[in-house]
Design a protein around this motif. Structure first.
Motif, PDB file in Angstrom:
ATOM      1  N   ILE A 132       1.035  -0.903  -0.338  1.00 36.85           N
ATOM      2  CA  ILE A 132      -0.045  -0.150  -0.156  1.00 36.85           C
ATOM      3  C   ILE A 132       0.642   1.427   0.269  1.00 36.85           C
ATOM      4  CG2 ILE A 132      -1.899   1.220   1.287  1.00 36.85           C
ATOM      5  CD1 ILE A 132      -3.153  -1.402   1.761  1.00 36.85           C
ATOM      6  N   VAL A 133       2.244   1.404   0.677  1.00 37.12           N
ATOM      7  CA  VAL A 133       3.033   2.564   1.210  1.00 37.12           C
ATOM      8  C   VAL A 133       3.187   2.978  -0.198  1.00 37.12           C
ATOM      9  CG1 VAL A 133       5.235   3.780   1.586  1.00 37.12           C
ATOM     10  CG2 VAL A 133       3.545   2.338   3.549  1.00 37.12           C
ATOM     11  N   ASP A 134       4.071   1.167  -1.167  1.00 33.42           N
ATOM     12  CA  ASP A 134       4.354   1.509  -2.558  1.00 33.42           C
ATOM     13  C   ASP A 134       3.503   1.999  -3.520  1.00 33.42           C
ATOM     14  OD1 ASP A 134       6.672   0.637  -2.244  1.00 33.42           O
ATOM     15  OD2 ASP A 134       6.223  -1.998  -2.579  1.00 33.42           O
ATOM     16  N   THR A 135       2.249   2.009  -3.633  1.00 33.42           N
ATOM     17  CA  THR A 135       0.777   2.755  -4.496  1.00 33.42           C
ATOM     18  C   THR A 135       1.704   4.363  -4.625  1.00 33.42           C
ATOM     19  OG1 THR A 135      -0.906   3.168  -2.615  1.00 33.42           O
ATOM     20  CG2 THR A 135      -0.894   1.134  -4.246  1.00 33.42           C
ATOM     21  N   PHE A 136       1.897   5.119  -3.252  1.00 36.88           N
ATOM     22  CA  PHE A 136       2.124   6.051  -3.361  1.00 36.88           C
ATOM     23  C   PHE A 136       3.311   6.757  -3.833  1.00 36.88           C
ATOM     24  CE2 PHE A 136      -0.747   5.203  -0.443  1.00 36.88           C
ATOM     25  CZ  PHE A 136      -1.578   6.629  -0.060  1.00 36.88           C
ATOM     26  N   GLU A 137       3.472   7.713  -4.122  1.00 34.53           N
ATOM     27  CA  GLU A 137       5.260   8.637  -5.377  1.00 34.53           C
ATOM     28  C   GLU A 137       5.823   8.127  -4.336  1.00 34.53           C
ATOM     29  OE1 GLU A 137       5.659   9.658  -8.663  1.00 34.53           O
ATOM     30  OE2 GLU A 137       3.367   8.632  -8.599  1.00 34.53           O
ATOM     31  N   PRO A 138       7.135   8.049  -4.836  1.00 32.82           N
ATOM     32  CA  PRO A 138       8.474   7.839  -3.756  1.00 32.82           C
ATOM     33  C   PRO A 138       8.760   8.816  -3.444  1.00 32.82           C
ATOM     34  CG  PRO A 138       9.167   7.092  -5.811  1.00 32.82           C
ATOM     35  CD  PRO A 138       7.527   7.240  -6.461  1.00 32.82           C
ATOM     36  N   ASP A 139       8.082  10.260  -3.279  1.00 28.92           N
ATOM     37  CA  ASP A 139       8.956  11.022  -2.611  1.00 28.92           C
ATOM     38  C   ASP A 139       7.162  11.528  -1.962  1.00 28.92           C
ATOM     39  OD1 ASP A 139       7.491  11.886  -4.270  1.00 28.92           O
ATOM     40  OD2 ASP A 139       9.558  13.880  -4.988  1.00 28.92           O
ATOM     41  N   ALA A 140       6.472  11.437  -1.925  1.00 28.23           N
ATOM     42  CA  ALA A 140       5.436  11.953  -1.164  1.00 28.23           C
ATOM     43  C   ALA A 140       5.450  11.255   0.246  1.00 28.23           C
ATOM     44  CB  ALA A 140       3.895  10.590  -2.163  1.00 28.23           C
ATOM     45  N   PRO A 141       4.544  13.211   0.720  1.00 29.06           N
ATOM     46  CA  PRO A 141       4.857  12.580   2.684  1.00 29.06           C
ATOM     47  C   PRO A 141       4.141  12.208   3.108  1.00 29.06           C
ATOM     48  CG  PRO A 141       3.878  14.992   1.288  1.00 29.06           C
ATOM     49  CD  PRO A 141       3.849  14.106   0.041  1.00 29.06           C
ATOM     50  N   ILE A 142       4.593  11.571   4.224  1.00 30.33           N
ATOM     51  CA  ILE A 142       3.384  10.386   4.157  1.00 30.33           C
ATOM     52  C   ILE A 142       3.742  10.869   5.721  1.00 30.33           C
ATOM     53  CG2 ILE A 142       3.071   8.046   4.951  1.00 30.33           C
ATOM     54  CD1 ILE A 142       3.549   7.596   1.549  1.00 30.33           C
ATOM     55  N   ILE A 143       2.785  10.648   6.461  1.00 30.35           N
ATOM     56  CA  ILE A 143       2.951   9.890   8.588  1.00 30.35           C
ATOM     57  C   ILE A 143       2.388   8.787   8.019  1.00 30.35           C
ATOM     58  CG2 ILE A 143       1.683  10.594  10.383  1.00 30.35           C
ATOM     59  CD1 ILE A 143       1.262  13.581   9.328  1.00 30.35           C
ATOM     60  N   PHE A 144       3.265   7.430   9.356  1.00 28.57           N
ATOM     61  CA  PHE A 144       3.021   6.589   9.562  1.00 28.57           C
ATOM     62  C   PHE A 144       3.097   6.142  10.868  1.00 28.57           C
ATOM     63  CE2 PHE A 144       3.191   1.938   9.987  1.00 28.57           C
ATOM     64  CZ  PHE A 144       2.997   1.045   9.360  1.00 28.57           C
ATOM     65  N   GLY A 145       2.037   5.715  11.091  1.00 31.86           N
ATOM     66  CA  GLY A 145       1.777   6.100  12.573  1.00 31.86           C
ATOM     67  C   GLY A 145       0.871   3.319  13.288  1.00 31.86           C
ATOM     68  N   PRO A 146       0.925   3.339  14.802  1.00 36.16           N
ATOM     69  CA  PRO A 146       1.526   3.822  15.574  1.00 36.16           C
ATOM     70  C   PRO A 146       2.734   3.136  15.749  1.00 36.16           C
ATOM     71  CG  PRO A 146      -0.318   2.309  16.020  1.00 36.16           C
ATOM     72  CD  PRO A 146       0.052   3.147  14.917  1.00 36.16           C
ATOM     73  N   ASP A 147       3.228   2.066  14.722  1.00 38.89           N
ATOM     74  CA  ASP A 147       4.499   1.415  15.090  1.00 38.89           C
ATOM     75  C   ASP A 147       5.088   1.599  14.501  1.00 38.89           C
ATOM     76  OD1 ASP A 147       5.700  -0.441  15.862  1.00 38.89           O
ATOM     77  OD2 ASP A 147       5.082  -1.959  14.478  1.00 38.89           O
ATOM     78  N   GLY A 151       7.055   1.109  10.638  1.00 35.95           N
ATOM     79  CA  GLY A 151       7.424   1.737  10.245  1.00 35.95           C
ATOM     80  C   GLY A 151       8.790   2.255   9.668  1.00 35.95           C
ATOM     81  N   ASN A 152       9.325   2.368  10.361  1.00 35.82           N
ATOM     82  CA  ASN A 152      11.330   2.235  10.204  1.00 35.82           C
ATOM     83  C   ASN A 152      11.433   1.065   8.409  1.00 35.82           C
ATOM     84  OD1 ASN A 152      13.142   3.362  10.760  1.00 35.82           O
ATOM     85  ND2 ASN A 152      13.931   1.384  11.951  1.00 35.82           N
ATOM     86  N   TYR A 153      10.795  -0.228   9.222  1.00 31.33           N
ATOM     87  CA  TYR A 153      11.248  -1.795   8.196  1.00 31.33           C
ATOM     88  C   TYR A 153      10.612  -0.808   6.935  1.00 31.33           C
ATOM     89  CZ  TYR A 153      10.380  -6.036   5.879  1.00 31.33           C
ATOM     90  OH  TYR A 153      10.727  -6.764   5.333  1.00 31.33           O
ATOM     91  N   ILE A 154       9.669   0.048   6.762  1.00 27.29           N
ATOM     92  CA  ILE A 154       8.961   0.046   5.295  1.00 27.29           C
ATOM     93  C   ILE A 154      10.045   1.460   4.977  1.00 27.29           C
ATOM     94  CG2 ILE A 154       6.757   1.199   4.116  1.00 27.29           C
ATOM     95  CD1 ILE A 154       5.597  -0.740   5.829  1.00 27.29           C
ATOM     96  N   ASN A 155       9.904   2.275   6.091  1.00 30.28           N
ATOM     97  CA  ASN A 155      11.029   3.222   5.061  1.00 30.28           C
ATOM     98  C   ASN A 155      12.804   2.248   4.651  1.00 30.28           C
ATOM     99  OD1 ASN A 155       9.737   5.518   5.078  1.00 30.28           O
ATOM    100  ND2 ASN A 155      10.831   6.176   7.663  1.00 30.28           N
ATOM    101  N   GLY A 159      13.545   2.493   0.811  1.00 27.38           N
ATOM    102  CA  GLY A 159      14.029   3.760   0.667  1.00 27.38           C
ATOM    103  C   GLY A 159      12.814   5.271   0.880  1.00 27.38           C
ATOM    104  N   ARG A 160      12.102   5.442   1.760  1.00 24.97           N
ATOM    105  CA  ARG A 160      11.666   6.027   1.825  1.00 24.97           C
ATOM    106  C   ARG A 160      11.626   7.037   3.589  1.00 24.97           C
ATOM    107  NH1 ARG A 160       6.222   6.638  -0.754  1.00 24.97           N
ATOM    108  NH2 ARG A 160       6.123   4.635  -2.492  1.00 24.97           N
ATOM    109  N   LYS A 161      11.418   8.037   3.249  1.00 26.64           N
ATOM    110  CA  LYS A 161      11.492   9.062   4.887  1.00 26.64           C
ATOM    111  C   LYS A 161      10.199   9.511   4.900  1.00 26.64           C
ATOM    112  CE  LYS A 161      15.818  11.591   4.074  1.00 26.64           C
ATOM    113  NZ  LYS A 161      16.410  10.648   2.237  1.00 26.64           N
ATOM    114  N   MET A 162       9.240   8.250   5.207  1.00 27.28           N
ATOM    115  CA  MET A 162       8.044   8.681   6.305  1.00 27.28           C
ATOM    116  C   MET A 162       8.695   9.125   7.518  1.00 27.28           C
ATOM    117  SD  MET A 162       5.368   5.391   4.745  1.00 27.28           S
ATOM    118  CE  MET A 162       6.453   4.495   6.041  1.00 27.28           C
TER     119      MET A 162
END
Ligand code: 13P
Ligand code: SF4
Length: 306
Positions: A132-147, A151-155, A159-162
């Protein structure tokens, strides 16, 4: 009549079904009509024809089922079965966090209250979070919560900076890298299968990282004969049932316990399942206005997971 027969009798009488998460006690998994991960439970709850759903898991799972099937009666065996991860994200504080990060898409893990889901653009589980995160543009600003571990694993893998909310699950945080290293030395042939709610130091020692369902699937497909399993130990029941020829070794927790159990999940018992079916209580109720908002990001997740 024994408890299992009495539960089955009541289920038939009342057109009820029992759903259980993989972290439930073996006895509950064995009487359930459906046993699955958080995503599967939501998918089944959305499409069941039954009049009553008994959700054997934790409260947010009952809430999600009720939001998806508001016309059905959703029962939980014990209302005290909460979730430390959901508790680590109070809705008012999360709302303030969102305000501090304007123009960000808000992605929330399903382990949240309905009030947090109502503030969310799209819900994810550990099975579909990366897709689901991959459906957004690589540089899209995203808040990921609460874990923050998930979130860190997906970053890391994308290679994102959610922007991450700093919440965690107390069960998965209890797995420690040094204890896992020692176990790996003892069983060098056993791949390490880890849930992404674990800390980065534990994830880094792993051969596979995924949801409970993904861990189960991996064990089935792999040629390995034994596995080290780094998640709540309830999943071992299903693994041993499905793959009796393989060996599953639970990773110990930091306090030395041989395996790691979620005290909330384990509040549910067969007796409580029977009682809640008999009394049709406790019921999960969700404020209508909150539910109307919360259903949107959950449906979006289900749509994106087809
Ligand atoms: P999954 O069911 O997505 O694997 O998540 C595990 C969990 O912590 C549920 O509370
Ligand atoms: Fe919540 Fe952790 Fe228990 Fe899952 S294992 S229900 S995330 S406290």
């Amino acid at each position: 009549m024994d408890l299992v027969n009495k539960i089955n009798e009541l289920k038939k009488q009342k057109n009820a079904i029992i759903m259980a998460h993989y972290y439930q006690d073996a006895a509950i998994q064995d009487i359930a009509d459906y046993v699955g991960d958080s995503l599967a439970l939501a998918q089944w709850a959305a499409k069941t024809e039954a009049a009553i759903i008994v959700m054997c898991g934790v409260h947010f799972m009952g809430e999600t089922a009720k939001i998806l099937s508001p016309q059905k009666r959703v029962l939980v065996p014990d209302t005290a079965a909460g979730c430390s991860l959901a508790d680590s994200c109070p809705a008012d504080e999360f709302a303030a966090f969102i305000k501090e990060h304007p123009n960000h898409t808000v992605i929330s893990y399903v382990n949240t209250t309905a009030a947090v889901k109502a503030l969310t653009d799209v819900v994810v589980t550990s099975t579909n979070a990366k897709a689901i995160v991959d459906t957004f543009e690589p540089d899209a600003p995203i808040i990921f919560g609460p874990d923050h571990n998930l979130g860190n694993y997906i970053n890391e893998v994308t290679g994102r900076k959610m922007v991450l909310w700093n919440g965690a699950c107390h069960v998965h945080e209890k797995f420690a890298a040094d204890k896992l290293k020692a176990l790996k030395e003892q069983y060098p042939d056993a791949p390490v299968l880890t849930h992404p709610e674990c800390k980065q130091s534990v994830v880094e020692l792993s051969d596979f990282v995924g949801s409970t369902q993904a861990i189960l699937n991996y064990a089935g497909k792999s040629d390995a004969k034994r596995f080290i399993v780094v998640t709540e130990s309830g999943i071992l029941h299903k693994m041993r049932q499905q793959y009796p020829e393989k060996e599953f070794i639970p990773a110990p927790s930091v306090d030395g316990a041989a395996c790691n159990e979620c005290n909330y999940m384990r509040l549910n018992t067969l007796q409580k399942v029977y009682d809640c079916l008999l009394n049709e209580s406790p019921q999960v109720l969700v404020d209508e206005a909150v539910a109307q908002q919360a259903v949107k990001p959950i449906l979006r997740m289900l749509e994106l997971s087809k």
